[in-house]
Design an enzyme around this catalytic site. Structure first.
Site, PDB file in Angstrom:
ATOM      1  N   LYS A 167       0.877  -1.177   0.000  1.00 55.15           N
ATOM      2  CA  LYS A 167       0.000   0.000   0.000  1.00 55.15           C
ATOM      3  C   LYS A 167       0.910   1.222   0.000  1.00 55.15           C
ATOM      4  O   LYS A 167       1.600   1.487   0.989  1.00 55.15           O
ATOM      5  CB  LYS A 167      -0.911   0.005   1.232  1.00 55.15           C
ATOM      6  CG  LYS A 167      -1.612   1.355   1.450  1.00 55.15           C
ATOM      7  CD  LYS A 167      -2.583   1.322   2.624  1.00 55.15           C
ATOM      8  CE  LYS A 167      -2.947   2.732   3.059  1.00 55.15           C
ATOM      9  NZ  LYS A 167      -3.984   2.766   4.097  1.00 55.15           N
ATOM     10  N   GLY A 197      -8.529   8.358   9.761  1.00 60.83           N
ATOM     11  CA  GLY A 197      -8.926   8.363  11.172  1.00 60.83           C
ATOM     12  C   GLY A 197      -9.989   9.389  11.532  1.00 60.83           C
ATOM     13  O   GLY A 197     -10.360   9.516  12.699  1.00 60.83           O
ATOM     14  N   ALA A 212      -9.669   4.828   4.057  1.00 59.39           N
ATOM     15  CA  ALA A 212      -9.499   5.948   5.000  1.00 59.39           C
ATOM     16  C   ALA A 212     -10.751   6.795   5.152  1.00 59.39           C
ATOM     17  O   ALA A 212     -11.440   7.095   4.176  1.00 59.39           O
ATOM     18  CB  ALA A 212      -8.338   6.853   4.611  1.00 59.39           C
ATOM     19  N   GLY A 213     -11.027   7.167   6.389  1.00 61.02           N
ATOM     20  CA  GLY A 213     -12.111   8.103   6.693  1.00 61.02           C
ATOM     21  C   GLY A 213     -13.450   7.463   6.981  1.00 61.02           C
ATOM     22  O   GLY A 213     -14.397   8.139   7.378  1.00 61.02           O
ATOM     23  N   ASN A 259      -9.764   0.883   9.378  1.00 58.90           N
ATOM     24  CA  ASN A 259      -8.997   0.509  10.560  1.00 58.90           C
ATOM     25  C   ASN A 259      -9.604   1.126  11.812  1.00 58.90           C
ATOM     26  O   ASN A 259     -10.279   0.445  12.582  1.00 58.90           O
ATOM     27  CB  ASN A 259      -7.540   0.943  10.391  1.00 58.90           C
ATOM     28  CG  ASN A 259      -6.632   0.485  11.523  1.00 58.90           C
ATOM     29  OD1 ASN A 259      -7.082   0.082  12.583  1.00 58.90           O
ATOM     30  ND2 ASN A 259      -5.354   0.539  11.322  1.00 58.90           N
TER      31      ASN A 259
END
Lengths: 66, 254
Positions: B96, B157, B183-184, B205
């Site tokens: 990644k 995050g 992400a987000g 995550n």
């Protein structure tokens, strides 16, 4: 022999190869990945790669991340 | 099936491994999520602590395809070095590409991401760049030959969800490689929306690891991604400004 390991200058006795260093630091079997003087080593090279005085060693591993 | 390079997956959830409360919760959340791809980072070992946990051992990483990231890199060269370190483990060929250009927003640097992706493709990696949700950047990355494109939903995050669904759908529409929204993501609704927009997968995550009950949230995300995908495949009805009756208008008994 004096080595710079992860930015720390350390004096090691009885260490000849990269494998020896990993064992000396008690990090064997913990997935250590090694870069010697800015050259990345494959796992198979750890046993045969001989260290010299003043070598710069980076030892990294996988940690949690996204 | 989700196909990335030479790899095939039945799960469309890619799960990050950062910031879980402990390894037991992480392991359970990973199990419950049904993920087949785990992301992680490469960092210096603490050479003074032989007791530090072996991350891979705790997770039984042999069951998963590993997707290391180049987080921490600010330039293409730094990203390439981290990618090579990860590959030297002998455990993975996917990377990644994550080159952060600004440390307040953690937004990816498009120019360095493009450069790093090109170098890593030439080195034989399976390359998945994390990028902003820019439609033309996605096209340029695809033209380079990357194996999947991973546009961000919103800053890493942040949990803000998909702030530009139009861009994500335009990226999906033009892509001939997998699009993974990365992400987000904050809630299962965000993940479902990504899939309804036609994304091939979602990488998340913090939405799981930072939830009050990470294991339950892992399950919720799994179901949301499956539901969103099914909804996309089923083809939703068009939106209309006025009602259309579900029941027949004829035959009323009066």
């Amino acid at each position: 022999m004096k080595l710079i390991v992860n930015g720390n200058t350390m004096e090691v006795a009885r260490v000849q190869t990269v494998d020896d260093l990993i064992k000396e630091l008690k990090l064997a079997g913990k997935g250590a990945i090694v870069e010697l003087n800015e050259e990345i080593l494959n796992k198979s090279q750890h046993a045969e790669t001989v260290l010299a005085n003043g070598d710069k060693v980076e030892i990294v591993h996988f940690v949690g991340g996204g | 099936m989700l196909k990335i390079g030479n790899h095939e997956f039945s799960s469309r959830l890619l799960l990050g491994t950062g910031k879980f409360p402990d390894f037991d919760v992480q392991k359970e959340a990973v199990n419950v999520s049904g993920t087949e791809i785990l992301t992680f980072a490469v960092r210096r070992m603490n050479i003074f602590d032989p007791e530090q946990p072996n991350f891979l051992e705790k997770l039984d990483a042999s069951k998963y395809t590993l997707l290391p990231n180049t987080a921490g890199a600010k330039t293409a060269e730094e990203a390439v070095r981290i990618a090579k370190l990860a590959k030297a483990s002998g455990l993975c060929d996917m990377i990644k590409v994550e080159v952060i250009g600004d440390f307040k927003t953690l937004l990816p640097d498009p120019v360095e991401t493009l450069r790093a992706s090109e170098i890593l493709l030439n080195e034989g990696f399976t390359v998945l760049p994390y990028a902003s949700d820019d439609v033309l950047l996605a096209k340029k990355l695809e033209d380079l030959g990357v194996h999947a494109i991973m546009p961000g939903a919103s800053p890493i995050g942040s949990g803000l969800g998909i702030i530009n669904p139009l861009n994500i759908s335009l990226i999906v529409e033009q892509a001939t490689i997998p699009v993974i929204v990365d992400a987000g993501i904050g809630s299962p609704a965000d993940a479902a929306l990504a899939m309804e927009l036609g994304a091939d997968g979602v990488l998340l995550n913090t939405a799981v690891s930072g939830a009050e009950d990470p294991v339950k949230m892992a399950k919720a995300m799994k179901l949301a991604i499956e539901a969103g995908r099914l909804g996309y495949e089923a083809g939703r009805i068009p939106k209309r400004r006025y009602a259309t009756a579900s029941s027949p208008l004829e035959g009323m008994s009066v």
